[in-house]
Design a protein around this motif. Structure first.
Motif, PDB file in Angstrom:
ATOM      1  N   ASP A   3     -11.018   5.576 -27.429  1.00 44.62           N
ATOM      2  CA  ASP A   3     -11.595   5.806 -26.108  1.00 44.62           C
ATOM      3  C   ASP A   3     -10.855   4.896 -25.125  1.00 44.62           C
ATOM      4  O   ASP A   3     -10.824   3.673 -25.308  1.00 44.62           O
ATOM      5  N   VAL A   4     -10.271   5.486 -24.099  1.00 43.34           N
ATOM      6  CA  VAL A   4      -9.440   4.739 -23.159  1.00 43.34           C
ATOM      7  C   VAL A   4     -10.148   4.671 -21.811  1.00 43.34           C
ATOM      8  O   VAL A   4     -10.464   5.716 -21.210  1.00 43.34           O
ATOM      9  N   TRP A   5     -10.375   3.462 -21.341  1.00 46.22           N
ATOM     10  CA  TRP A   5     -10.987   3.228 -20.030  1.00 46.22           C
ATOM     11  C   TRP A   5      -9.942   2.642 -19.107  1.00 46.22           C
ATOM     12  O   TRP A   5      -9.261   1.674 -19.456  1.00 46.22           O
ATOM     13  N   ILE A   6      -9.800   3.232 -17.940  1.00 45.79           N
ATOM     14  CA  ILE A   6      -8.760   2.810 -16.994  1.00 45.79           C
ATOM     15  C   ILE A   6      -9.392   2.541 -15.628  1.00 45.79           C
ATOM     16  O   ILE A   6     -10.224   3.322 -15.148  1.00 45.79           O
ATOM     17  N   CYS A   7      -9.027   1.438 -15.025  1.00 51.60           N
ATOM     18  CA  CYS A   7      -9.515   1.084 -13.685  1.00 51.60           C
ATOM     19  C   CYS A   7      -8.388   1.253 -12.671  1.00 51.60           C
ATOM     20  O   CYS A   7      -7.196   1.151 -13.019  1.00 51.60           O
ATOM     21  N   THR A   8      -8.747   1.522 -11.439  1.00 52.48           N
ATOM     22  CA  THR A   8      -7.739   1.547 -10.379  1.00 52.48           C
ATOM     23  C   THR A   8      -7.214   0.128 -10.156  1.00 52.48           C
ATOM     24  O   THR A   8      -7.762  -0.852 -10.647  1.00 52.48           O
ATOM     25  N   ILE A   9      -6.126   0.028  -9.399  1.00 53.69           N
ATOM     26  CA  ILE A   9      -5.404  -1.236  -9.249  1.00 53.69           C
ATOM     27  C   ILE A   9      -6.059  -2.102  -8.177  1.00 53.69           C
ATOM     28  O   ILE A   9      -6.230  -1.647  -7.041  1.00 53.69           O
ATOM     29  N   PRO A  10      -6.433  -3.334  -8.492  1.00 53.98           N
ATOM     30  CA  PRO A  10      -6.992  -4.224  -7.462  1.00 53.98           C
ATOM     31  C   PRO A  10      -5.933  -4.537  -6.403  1.00 53.98           C
ATOM     32  O   PRO A  10      -4.907  -5.159  -6.715  1.00 53.98           O
ATOM     33  N   ASN A  11      -6.170  -4.120  -5.184  1.00 51.41           N
ATOM     34  CA  ASN A  11      -5.194  -4.382  -4.111  1.00 51.41           C
ATOM     35  C   ASN A  11      -5.863  -4.975  -2.876  1.00 51.41           C
ATOM     36  O   ASN A  11      -5.385  -4.797  -1.761  1.00 51.41           O
ATOM     37  N   HIS A  12      -6.976  -5.649  -3.092  1.00 47.30           N
ATOM     38  CA  HIS A  12      -7.611  -6.355  -1.981  1.00 47.30           C
ATOM     39  C   HIS A  12      -6.698  -7.502  -1.521  1.00 47.30           C
ATOM     40  O   HIS A  12      -5.987  -8.109  -2.312  1.00 47.30           O
ATOM     41  N   ASN A  13      -6.737  -7.789  -0.256  1.00 46.66           N
ATOM     42  CA  ASN A  13      -5.987  -8.919   0.313  1.00 46.66           C
ATOM     43  C   ASN A  13      -4.487  -8.805   0.081  1.00 46.66           C
ATOM     44  O   ASN A  13      -3.800  -9.789  -0.195  1.00 46.66           O
ATOM     45  N   ASP A  14      -3.970  -7.581   0.183  1.00 47.89           N
ATOM     46  CA  ASP A  14      -2.524  -7.372   0.034  1.00 47.89           C
ATOM     47  C   ASP A  14      -1.745  -7.691   1.312  1.00 47.89           C
ATOM     48  O   ASP A  14      -0.511  -7.730   1.279  1.00 47.89           O
ATOM     49  N   GLU A  15      -2.432  -7.884   2.417  1.00 48.66           N
ATOM     50  CA  GLU A  15      -1.759  -8.047   3.713  1.00 48.66           C
ATOM     51  C   GLU A  15      -0.696  -9.149   3.722  1.00 48.66           C
ATOM     52  O   GLU A  15       0.383  -8.949   4.302  1.00 48.66           O
ATOM     53  N   PRO A  16      -0.945 -10.332   3.100  1.00 50.26           N
ATOM     54  CA  PRO A  16       0.100 -11.363   3.127  1.00 50.26           C
ATOM     55  C   PRO A  16       1.397 -10.956   2.432  1.00 50.26           C
ATOM     56  O   PRO A  16       2.439 -11.569   2.668  1.00 50.26           O
ATOM     57  N   LYS A  17       1.355  -9.930   1.590  1.00 52.46           N
ATOM     58  CA  LYS A  17       2.557  -9.489   0.883  1.00 52.46           C
ATOM     59  C   LYS A  17       3.455  -8.603   1.746  1.00 52.46           C
ATOM     60  O   LYS A  17       4.583  -8.319   1.351  1.00 52.46           O
ATOM     61  N   GLY A  18       2.951  -8.159   2.893  1.00 52.71           N
ATOM     62  CA  GLY A  18       3.748  -7.322   3.777  1.00 52.71           C
ATOM     63  C   GLY A  18       3.279  -5.882   3.787  1.00 52.71           C
ATOM     64  O   GLY A  18       2.623  -5.397   2.858  1.00 52.71           O
ATOM     65  N   ASP A  19       3.634  -5.187   4.860  1.00 54.93           N
ATOM     66  CA  ASP A  19       3.198  -3.803   5.042  1.00 54.93           C
ATOM     67  C   ASP A  19       3.725  -2.872   3.956  1.00 54.93           C
ATOM     68  O   ASP A  19       3.037  -1.927   3.543  1.00 54.93           O
ATOM     69  N   ALA A  20       4.946  -3.140   3.497  1.00 54.07           N
ATOM     70  CA  ALA A  20       5.534  -2.261   2.476  1.00 54.07           C
ATOM     71  C   ALA A  20       4.731  -2.311   1.185  1.00 54.07           C
ATOM     72  O   ALA A  20       4.493  -1.277   0.540  1.00 54.07           O
ATOM     73  N   VAL A  21       4.288  -3.512   0.785  1.00 51.74           N
ATOM     74  CA  VAL A  21       3.490  -3.657  -0.436  1.00 51.74           C
ATOM     75  C   VAL A  21       2.125  -3.019  -0.249  1.00 51.74           C
ATOM     76  O   VAL A  21       1.605  -2.356  -1.155  1.00 51.74           O
ATOM     77  N   VAL A  22       1.522  -3.212   0.922  1.00 47.74           N
ATOM     78  CA  VAL A  22       0.211  -2.615   1.194  1.00 47.74           C
ATOM     79  C   VAL A  22       0.290  -1.098   1.048  1.00 47.74           C
ATOM     80  O   VAL A  22      -0.543  -0.475   0.374  1.00 47.74           O
ATOM     81  N   GLU A  23       1.295  -0.498   1.657  1.00 47.49           N
ATOM     82  CA  GLU A  23       1.443   0.962   1.603  1.00 47.49           C
ATOM     83  C   GLU A  23       1.743   1.440   0.181  1.00 47.49           C
ATOM     84  O   GLU A  23       1.206   2.462  -0.263  1.00 47.49           O
ATOM     85  N   ALA A  24       2.593   0.701  -0.537  1.00 51.57           N
ATOM     86  CA  ALA A  24       2.956   1.106  -1.897  1.00 51.57           C
ATOM     87  C   ALA A  24       1.751   1.041  -2.830  1.00 51.57           C
ATOM     88  O   ALA A  24       1.522   1.964  -3.636  1.00 51.57           O
ATOM     89  N   ASN A  25       0.954  -0.019  -2.735  1.00 50.67           N
ATOM     90  CA  ASN A  25      -0.218  -0.138  -3.614  1.00 50.67           C
ATOM     91  C   ASN A  25      -1.304   0.876  -3.252  1.00 50.67           C
ATOM     92  O   ASN A  25      -2.018   1.370  -4.136  1.00 50.67           O
ATOM     93  N   MET A  26      -1.437   1.182  -1.965  1.00 51.71           N
ATOM     94  CA  MET A  26      -2.373   2.240  -1.579  1.00 51.71           C
ATOM     95  C   MET A  26      -1.937   3.572  -2.180  1.00 51.71           C
ATOM     96  O   MET A  26      -2.757   4.358  -2.666  1.00 51.71           O
ATOM     97  N   ARG A  27      -0.634   3.823  -2.138  1.00 52.93           N
ATOM     98  CA  ARG A  27      -0.093   5.051  -2.710  1.00 52.93           C
ATOM     99  C   ARG A  27      -0.277   5.082  -4.225  1.00 52.93           C
ATOM    100  O   ARG A  27      -0.629   6.121  -4.803  1.00 52.93           O
ATOM    101  N   ARG A  28      -0.080   3.939  -4.891  1.00 52.04           N
ATOM    102  CA  ARG A  28      -0.298   3.866  -6.341  1.00 52.04           C
ATOM    103  C   ARG A  28      -1.729   4.261  -6.697  1.00 52.04           C
ATOM    104  O   ARG A  28      -1.968   5.043  -7.615  1.00 52.04           O
ATOM    105  N   ASN A  29      -2.689   3.692  -5.971  1.00 53.60           N
ATOM    106  CA  ASN A  29      -4.086   4.000  -6.261  1.00 53.60           C
ATOM    107  C   ASN A  29      -4.438   5.440  -5.943  1.00 53.60           C
ATOM    108  O   ASN A  29      -5.257   6.059  -6.631  1.00 53.60           O
ATOM    109  N   GLU A  30      -3.828   5.977  -4.905  1.00 54.03           N
ATOM    110  CA  GLU A  30      -4.075   7.379  -4.562  1.00 54.03           C
ATOM    111  C   GLU A  30      -3.624   8.298  -5.693  1.00 54.03           C
ATOM    112  O   GLU A  30      -4.371   9.194  -6.120  1.00 54.03           O
ATOM    113  N   ILE A  31      -2.405   8.082  -6.184  1.00 49.69           N
ATOM    114  CA  ILE A  31      -1.878   8.932  -7.257  1.00 49.69           C
ATOM    115  C   ILE A  31      -2.650   8.693  -8.552  1.00 49.69           C
ATOM    116  O   ILE A  31      -2.977   9.641  -9.291  1.00 49.69           O
TER     117      ILE A  31
END
Length: 317
Positions: free
Chosen positions: A217-245
């Protein structure tokens, strides 16, 4: 008869100037300017620099002690795991794999028990509300700093690729017969420029699919991406896209995986700052406790079915 006004002489004016005027008690005393020697000492005093350096060294050493203590704690309990009912004859296994969030970084350090989600999940499953009769042995096999690529199974990696974490864990007899696997992956993928959002989800899907074919039985959680803002806009957008897919993949593949608690920034459940450490990137002890409780609530029915299946196999007619 009026007395004629006398003009002050030069001598009397000088005496009046030299005589100090009485200072009222409420008037402030003028600060005395620093001497040249005091000014030089103020500019060259090394004490503030030494204090700042000492504080930085202490912070670094404290972080090192915490990290290596966590590594030692997880290594010490890697084989034995942590059990809900040690004296039960029927035992089932849960293995937690993945990155920093599986490893337990941010949780309170405990040498006597397993840190991270494993220890908190054990305590949650002991609750009477879950109606579990058998023992559940929970193993923490997370690894700090790993990416989704580091956990690829043999059938999904390049032919010349080295041994991955997946092989190291599931080729070990201690973990190979796990009934349940909980996956936390993707939060470090932004550090690898070759891992775009599509690659991340493709890697996670390959790992989960292989685990499912192994009968787990495999349980999978979405990626924690809270407080990504200090990493830059590119990381914020990429992690949002990762969670969307990833969210879309989970929804369309529930015969392979079971959705765990949503941990992405769009979920309000983990937005409170007390659920995160000071860096805002890792769960705090309170965050791990909540995550364990949410997981236990979702896993309850599945775990009871697993217990019934094990009991059925153990009964001799």
């Amino acid at each position: 008869m009026t007395t004629p006004h006398k003009r002050p002489t030069r001598a009397s004016a000088k005496r009046e100037a030299d005589t100090p005027s009485p200072r009222s008690k409420s008037s402030p005393r003028k600060p005395r300017p620093p001497s040249p020697r005091q000014s030089i000492l103020a500019r060259t005093n090394p004490l503030p620099i030494i204090q700042a350096y000492a504080a930085a060294v202490i912070t670094y050493l404290t972080s090192c002690v915490y990290l290596y203590g966590l590594i030692f704690s997880n290594w010490l309990n890697a084989k034995t795991g942590t059990q809900t009912k040690p004296y039960s004859a029927l035992k089932n296994k849960i293995v937690i794999i993945g990155d920093d969030h599986a490893f337990g970084y941010g949780d309170d350090l405990s040498v006597a028990g397993t840190s991270g989600i494993a220890g908190h999940l054990r305590r949650a499953l002991l609750g009477e509300r879950y109606n579990l009769r058998q023992s559940w042995v929970i193993h923490n096999r997370g690894a700090m700093g790993t990416t989704s690529e580091d956990w690829l199974p043999k059938n999904a990696k390049a032919p010349n690729a080295g041994r991955t974490k997946f092989e190291a864990v599931f080729e070990d007899p201690t973990y190979a017969d796990a009934d349940v696997v909980i996956v936390f992956l993707g939060s470090n993928d932004y550090r690898n420029p070759t891992l775009d959002p599509e690659s991340t989800v493709r890697n996670i899907a390959a790992t989960c699919r292989t685990l499912s074919t192994m009968g787990k039985d495999v349980w999978i959680c979405t990626i924690p991406n809270h407080n990504d803002e200090p990493k830059g806009d590119a990381v914020v957008e990429a992690n949002m896209r990762r969670n969307e897919i990833l969210g879309l993949w989970i929804q369309s593949n529930q015969e392979i995986v079971k959705p765990g608690p949503p941990l992405d920034a769009l979920s309000y459940d983990f937005r409170h700052k007390s659920f995160w450490t000071s860096d805002g990137q890792h769960f705090s002890a309170k965050g791990y406790r909540k995550l364990a409780k949410d997981l236990a609530d979702l896993m309850r029915t599945s775990l009871v079915k697993r217990e019934f299946a094990r009991l059925s196999k153990s009964v001799k007619f």
